[in-house]
Design a protein around this motif. Structure first.
Motif, PDB file in Angstrom:
ATOM      1  N   ASP A  21       0.820  -1.223   0.000  1.00 16.53           N
ATOM      2  CA  ASP A  21       0.000   0.000   0.000  1.00 16.53           C
ATOM      3  C   ASP A  21       0.843   1.259   0.000  1.00 16.53           C
ATOM      4  O   ASP A  21       0.485   2.254  -0.629  1.00 16.53           O
ATOM      5  CB  ASP A  21      -0.932   0.014   1.225  1.00 16.53           C
ATOM      6  N   LYS A  22       1.951   1.232   0.710  1.00 19.72           N
ATOM      7  CA  LYS A  22       2.770   2.447   0.810  1.00 19.72           C
ATOM      8  C   LYS A  22       3.890   2.497  -0.233  1.00 19.72           C
ATOM      9  O   LYS A  22       4.688   3.428  -0.232  1.00 19.72           O
ATOM     10  CB  LYS A  22       3.338   2.595   2.222  1.00 19.72           C
ATOM     11  N   TRP A  23       3.932   1.539  -1.123  1.00 17.90           N
ATOM     12  CA  TRP A  23       5.008   1.456  -2.119  1.00 17.90           C
ATOM     13  C   TRP A  23       4.974   2.652  -3.059  1.00 17.90           C
ATOM     14  O   TRP A  23       3.933   3.053  -3.558  1.00 17.90           O
ATOM     15  CB  TRP A  23       4.874   0.170  -2.924  1.00 17.90           C
ATOM     16  N   GLU A  24       6.153   3.222  -3.310  1.00 19.03           N
ATOM     17  CA  GLU A  24       6.323   4.306  -4.281  1.00 19.03           C
ATOM     18  C   GLU A  24       7.437   3.910  -5.246  1.00 19.03           C
ATOM     19  O   GLU A  24       8.374   3.236  -4.863  1.00 19.03           O
ATOM     20  CB  GLU A  24       6.706   5.620  -3.579  1.00 19.03           C
ATOM     21  N   GLY A  25       7.331   4.341  -6.477  1.00 18.77           N
ATOM     22  CA  GLY A  25       8.381   4.036  -7.454  1.00 18.77           C
ATOM     23  C   GLY A  25       8.092   2.747  -8.199  1.00 18.77           C
ATOM     24  O   GLY A  25       6.982   2.215  -8.168  1.00 18.77           O
ATOM     25  N   PHE A  28      10.179  -5.943  -4.183  1.00 16.88           N
ATOM     26  CA  PHE A  28       9.201  -6.156  -3.112  1.00 16.88           C
ATOM     27  C   PHE A  28       9.668  -7.258  -2.167  1.00 16.88           C
ATOM     28  O   PHE A  28       9.555  -7.130  -0.942  1.00 16.88           O
ATOM     29  CB  PHE A  28       7.828  -6.482  -3.711  1.00 16.88           C
ATOM     30  N   ALA A  29      10.206  -8.334  -2.718  1.00 21.05           N
ATOM     31  CA  ALA A  29      10.696  -9.442  -1.884  1.00 21.05           C
ATOM     32  C   ALA A  29      11.835  -8.976  -0.981  1.00 21.05           C
ATOM     33  O   ALA A  29      11.897  -9.330   0.201  1.00 21.05           O
ATOM     34  CB  ALA A  29      11.150 -10.606  -2.763  1.00 21.05           C
ATOM     35  N   GLU A  30      12.723  -8.150  -1.515  1.00 23.55           N
ATOM     36  CA  GLU A  30      13.840  -7.626  -0.734  1.00 23.55           C
ATOM     37  C   GLU A  30      13.344  -6.737   0.409  1.00 23.55           C
ATOM     38  O   GLU A  30      13.788  -6.850   1.549  1.00 23.55           O
ATOM     39  CB  GLU A  30      14.766  -6.830  -1.666  1.00 23.55           C
ATOM     40  N   VAL A  58      -0.508 -11.885  -4.496  1.00 27.11           N
ATOM     41  CA  VAL A  58      -0.385 -11.702  -5.949  1.00 27.11           C
ATOM     42  C   VAL A  58      -1.430 -10.702  -6.449  1.00 27.11           C
ATOM     43  O   VAL A  58      -1.119  -9.794  -7.233  1.00 27.11           O
ATOM     44  CB  VAL A  58      -0.525 -13.055  -6.691  1.00 27.11           C
ATOM     45  N   GLU A  59      -2.654 -10.847  -5.968  1.00 27.96           N
ATOM     46  CA  GLU A  59      -3.723  -9.947  -6.396  1.00 27.96           C
ATOM     47  C   GLU A  59      -3.438  -8.513  -5.943  1.00 27.96           C
ATOM     48  O   GLU A  59      -3.570  -7.564  -6.719  1.00 27.96           O
ATOM     49  CB  GLU A  59      -5.059 -10.419  -5.828  1.00 27.96           C
ATOM     50  N   ALA A  60      -3.015  -8.351  -4.686  1.00 30.47           N
ATOM     51  CA  ALA A  60      -2.695  -7.011  -4.176  1.00 30.47           C
ATOM     52  C   ALA A  60      -1.510  -6.411  -4.932  1.00 30.47           C
ATOM     53  O   ALA A  60      -1.492  -5.215  -5.234  1.00 30.47           O
ATOM     54  CB  ALA A  60      -2.393  -7.081  -2.686  1.00 30.47           C
ATOM     55  N   PHE A  61      -0.526  -7.248  -5.250  1.00 27.87           N
ATOM     56  CA  PHE A  61       0.652  -6.788  -5.996  1.00 27.87           C
ATOM     57  C   PHE A  61       0.244  -6.263  -7.367  1.00 27.87           C
ATOM     58  O   PHE A  61       0.634  -5.169  -7.778  1.00 27.87           O
ATOM     59  CB  PHE A  61       1.662  -7.934  -6.125  1.00 27.87           C
ATOM     60  N   ASN A  62      -0.558  -7.046  -8.078  1.00 26.60           N
ATOM     61  CA  ASN A  62      -0.987  -6.652  -9.429  1.00 26.60           C
ATOM     62  C   ASN A  62      -1.828  -5.375  -9.393  1.00 26.60           C
ATOM     63  O   ASN A  62      -1.678  -4.509 -10.257  1.00 26.60           O
ATOM     64  CB  ASN A  62      -1.752  -7.792 -10.099  1.00 26.60           C
ATOM     65  N   ASP A  63      -2.705  -5.254  -8.395  1.00 27.27           N
ATOM     66  CA  ASP A  63      -3.521  -4.040  -8.261  1.00 27.27           C
ATOM     67  C   ASP A  63      -2.640  -2.822  -8.007  1.00 27.27           C
ATOM     68  O   ASP A  63      -2.835  -1.764  -8.603  1.00 27.27           O
ATOM     69  CB  ASP A  63      -4.543  -4.184  -7.130  1.00 27.27           C
ATOM     70  N   ARG A  64      -1.673  -2.979  -7.105  1.00 29.87           N
ATOM     71  CA  ARG A  64      -0.802  -1.843  -6.775  1.00 29.87           C
ATOM     72  C   ARG A  64       0.051  -1.451  -7.974  1.00 29.87           C
ATOM     73  O   ARG A  64       0.256  -0.275  -8.252  1.00 29.87           O
ATOM     74  CB  ARG A  64       0.099  -2.191  -5.574  1.00 29.87           C
ATOM     75  N   LYS A  65       0.554  -2.440  -8.692  1.00 22.62           N
ATOM     76  CA  LYS A  65       1.366  -2.160  -9.872  1.00 22.62           C
ATOM     77  C   LYS A  65       0.548  -1.394 -10.906  1.00 22.62           C
ATOM     78  O   LYS A  65       1.037  -0.430 -11.512  1.00 22.62           O
ATOM     79  CB  LYS A  65       1.911  -3.461 -10.463  1.00 22.62           C
ATOM     80  N   GLN A  66      -0.706  -1.803 -11.096  1.00 20.93           N
ATOM     81  CA  GLN A  66      -1.575  -1.121 -12.049  1.00 20.93           C
ATOM     82  C   GLN A  66      -1.861   0.307 -11.598  1.00 20.93           C
ATOM     83  O   GLN A  66      -1.821   1.240 -12.402  1.00 20.93           O
ATOM     84  CB  GLN A  66      -2.893  -1.899 -12.218  1.00 20.93           C
ATOM     85  N   SER A  67      -2.110   0.500 -10.301  1.00 20.68           N
ATOM     86  CA  SER A  67      -2.403   1.858  -9.819  1.00 20.68           C
ATOM     87  C   SER A  67      -1.180   2.755  -9.937  1.00 20.68           C
ATOM     88  O   SER A  67      -1.303   3.952 -10.210  1.00 20.68           O
ATOM     89  CB  SER A  67      -2.913   1.821  -8.377  1.00 20.68           C
ATOM     90  N   LEU A  68       0.019   2.206  -9.763  1.00 25.33           N
ATOM     91  CA  LEU A  68       1.244   2.998  -9.945  1.00 25.33           C
ATOM     92  C   LEU A  68       1.415   3.405 -11.409  1.00 25.33           C
ATOM     93  O   LEU A  68       1.822   4.527 -11.703  1.00 25.33           O
ATOM     94  CB  LEU A  68       2.469   2.218  -9.459  1.00 25.33           C
ATOM     95  N   LYS A  69       1.091   2.499 -12.319  1.00 25.91           N
ATOM     96  CA  LYS A  69       1.181   2.821 -13.747  1.00 25.91           C
ATOM     97  C   LYS A  69       0.201   3.925 -14.113  1.00 25.91           C
ATOM     98  O   LYS A  69       0.538   4.847 -14.866  1.00 25.91           O
ATOM     99  CB  LYS A  69       0.901   1.576 -14.598  1.00 25.91           C
ATOM    100  N   GLU A  70      -1.005   3.840 -13.599  1.00 23.16           N
ATOM    101  CA  GLU A  70      -2.013   4.855 -13.897  1.00 23.16           C
ATOM    102  C   GLU A  70      -1.622   6.203 -13.301  1.00 23.16           C
ATOM    103  O   GLU A  70      -1.857   7.242 -13.904  1.00 23.16           O
ATOM    104  CB  GLU A  70      -3.371   4.414 -13.373  1.00 23.16           C
ATOM    105  N   ALA A  71      -1.021   6.181 -12.138  1.00 21.34           N
ATOM    106  CA  ALA A  71      -0.589   7.426 -11.499  1.00 21.34           C
ATOM    107  C   ALA A  71       0.485   8.112 -12.334  1.00 21.34           C
ATOM    108  O   ALA A  71       0.510   9.330 -12.446  1.00 21.34           O
ATOM    109  CB  ALA A  71      -0.077   7.150 -10.096  1.00 21.34           C
ATOM    110  N   VAL A  72       1.369   7.309 -12.926  1.00 14.94           N
ATOM    111  CA  VAL A  72       2.425   7.868 -13.770  1.00 14.94           C
ATOM    112  C   VAL A  72       1.825   8.464 -15.038  1.00 14.94           C
ATOM    113  O   VAL A  72       2.224   9.536 -15.486  1.00 14.94           O
ATOM    114  CB  VAL A  72       3.480   6.790 -14.117  1.00 14.94           C
TER     115      VAL A  72
END
Length: 139
Positions: free
Chosen positions: A19-23, A30-32, A55-69
């Motif tokens: 949820d708090k991931w940026e960049g 993420f694993a690191e 996996v579902e949360a990861f994919n959702d967050r990745k998509q929201s980061l792409k849309e934000a960009v």
């Protein structure tokens, strides 16, 4: 039996990290990050992929980061100004260093002149303070 890393207790921590991931978000990054948070040595991508909620949360967050960009307009003027500021800061650093070197050279010359025998500092100062001769470059 392998150690279970993501449990009912650690799943909320993992989801909070997402949820708090940026960049840029990758499974390796993420694993690191998650390994540090959970105090584990290393967590593999394949381990994380075995948890459907993650996996579902990861994919959702990745998509929201792409849309934000995509939604963020690139301010060319601001980027240009940042570049100019960086250039000018580097120039100031270089000129300050050059100025320091010239001051050191002046002090060194002054010290060496004071140590030379038969040097009249008063006459030397008078000569050094004389204005330069004018030069007529049209001839």
């Amino acid at each position: 039996m392998p150690k279970k890393i993501i449990t009912e207790k650690t799943l909320p921590l993992a989801l909070h990290e997402l949820d708090k991931w940026e960049g840029k978000l990758t499974w390796e990054r993420f694993a690191e990050c998650l390994a540090k948070v959970l105090g584990e040595g290393k967590i593999s991508r394949h381990t994380l992929l075995s948890y459907p909620a993650l996996v579902e949360a990861f994919n959702d967050r990745k998509q929201s980061l792409k849309e934000a960009v995509k939604d963020t307009p690139v301010d060319i003027t601001l980027e240009f100004a940042k570049g100019q500021i960086s250039i000018l800061e580097n120039k100031v650093r270089r000129l300050e260093k050059e100025n320091d070197l010239l001051r050191e050279q002046f002090v060194r010359w002054q010290h060496n002149l004071n140590r030379m025998p038969n040097v009249d500092m008063k006459r030397l100062n008078e000569k050094l303070d004389e204005p330069l001769m004018g030069v007529n470059r049209r001839e």
